[in-house]
Design an enzyme around this catalytic site. Structure first.
Site, PDB file in Angstrom:
ATOM      1  N   GLU A  69       0.461  -1.550   0.140  1.00 46.13           N
ATOM      2  CA  GLU A  69       0.011   0.091   0.269  1.00 46.13           C
ATOM      3  C   GLU A  69       0.851   1.741   0.100  1.00 46.13           C
ATOM      4  OE1 GLU A  69      -2.741   2.470  -0.199  1.00 46.13           O
ATOM      5  OE2 GLU A  69      -3.636   0.688   0.090  1.00 46.13           O
ATOM      6  N   ASP A 118      -8.164   1.382  -8.577  1.00 49.09           N
ATOM      7  CA  ASP A 118      -8.849   2.699  -8.706  1.00 49.09           C
ATOM      8  C   ASP A 118      -8.837   2.196 -10.499  1.00 49.09           C
ATOM      9  OD1 ASP A 118      -8.736   5.180  -9.617  1.00 49.09           O
ATOM     10  OD2 ASP A 118      -7.946   6.614  -8.153  1.00 49.09           O
ATOM     11  N   GLU A 192     -13.105  -3.777   2.715  1.00 49.33           N
ATOM     12  CA  GLU A 192     -14.451  -2.947   3.732  1.00 49.33           C
ATOM     13  C   GLU A 192     -15.286  -2.182   2.250  1.00 49.33           C
ATOM     14  OE1 GLU A 192     -11.116  -2.766   6.619  1.00 49.33           O
ATOM     15  OE2 GLU A 192     -10.696  -3.166   4.131  1.00 49.33           O
ATOM     16  N   GLU A 194     -15.880  -4.097  -1.071  1.00 53.30           N
ATOM     17  CA  GLU A 194     -16.928  -5.052  -1.090  1.00 53.30           C
ATOM     18  C   GLU A 194     -18.398  -4.908  -0.640  1.00 53.30           C
ATOM     19  OE1 GLU A 194     -16.600  -9.773  -2.148  1.00 53.30           O
ATOM     20  OE2 GLU A 194     -14.982  -8.736  -1.475  1.00 53.30           O
TER      21      GLU A 194
END
Length: 214
Positions: A69, A118, A192, A194
């Protein structure tokens, strides 16, 4: 969505280098040594707040999970979840996915997950999509033979684009779901995003694909 700045993030990262690994390129071809076992390595590119990777680590204790991340404010939230879970089979990396081949050796990774990436909807931004061919080349360089790329999204446009991208690259599409929750996969672990989108009745799309040997 813009993430709120966390002034304590730098201190947290300095104090938790056992969770969020600094200088990850130093561990290229040495990740199994860091985990202390010879279990397969699964990588989530864009791990977000960590719900998926923690859930997967609990479900599959004999797999080593590494979450990548870029956002500092997001990865510290993921690290807190990892810390609370007590799972020893998760490590996190604050890094750009463009540097994947600097972090992992050829054949070092068994599975790569792309969850709710994204969509970068404008055509001029296509090269930023994590299913653009330059990223596929990086995944291919790190995945072991028959290693899977598993892609989930709520964005139909990105899903359709990605299927074409996978096919044009020469990948084999093993599984395609146009409504993952309707298909009732009992092993699916939700992110989260989903949970949020499926609660609104939006279909979740998933594809499993592999790179083919020339």
């Amino acid at each position: 969505m813009r993430q709120r700045n966390k002034p304590w993030a730098d201190d947290f990262l300095r104090e938790n280098t056992h969770l969020v690994i600094p200088n990850p390129s130093e561990y290229k071809n040495k990740w199994k040594e860091l985990f202390g076992n010879d279990n397969p390595i699964h990588v989530e590119v864009g791990t977000g707040k960590g719900q998926f990777i923690v859930g997967m680590a609990k479900q599959y204790p004999n797999i080593n999970f590494i979450g990548i991340e870029l956002s500092k404010s997001v990865i510290v939230t993921a690290a807190e979840k990892v810390q609370e879970s007590g799972q020893s089979n998760i490590l996190l990396i604050q890094e750009n996915a463009e540097n994947l081949t600097d972090i992992f050796m050829e054949n070092e990774v068994s599975t790569i997950y792309l969850n709710f990436s994204d969509p970068w909807p404008k055509n001029r931004h296509a090269k930023r999509r994590l299913t653009f061919h330059t990223f596929l080349k990086r995944y291919e360089a790190t995945l072991a033979y028959n290693g899977e790329l598993i892609f989930k999204t709520d964005n139909r446009g990105l899903f359709e684009y990605s299927l074409v991208s996978f096919s044009e690259y020469g990948m084999l599409l093993k599984e395609i779901s146009l409504d993952l929750h309707k298909d009732h996969d009992p092993e699916n672990v939700m992110t989260e995003y989903e949970e949020k989108f499926s609660a609104k009745g939006q279909p979740i799309y998933r594809c499993k694909a592999v790179f083919q040997e020339e």
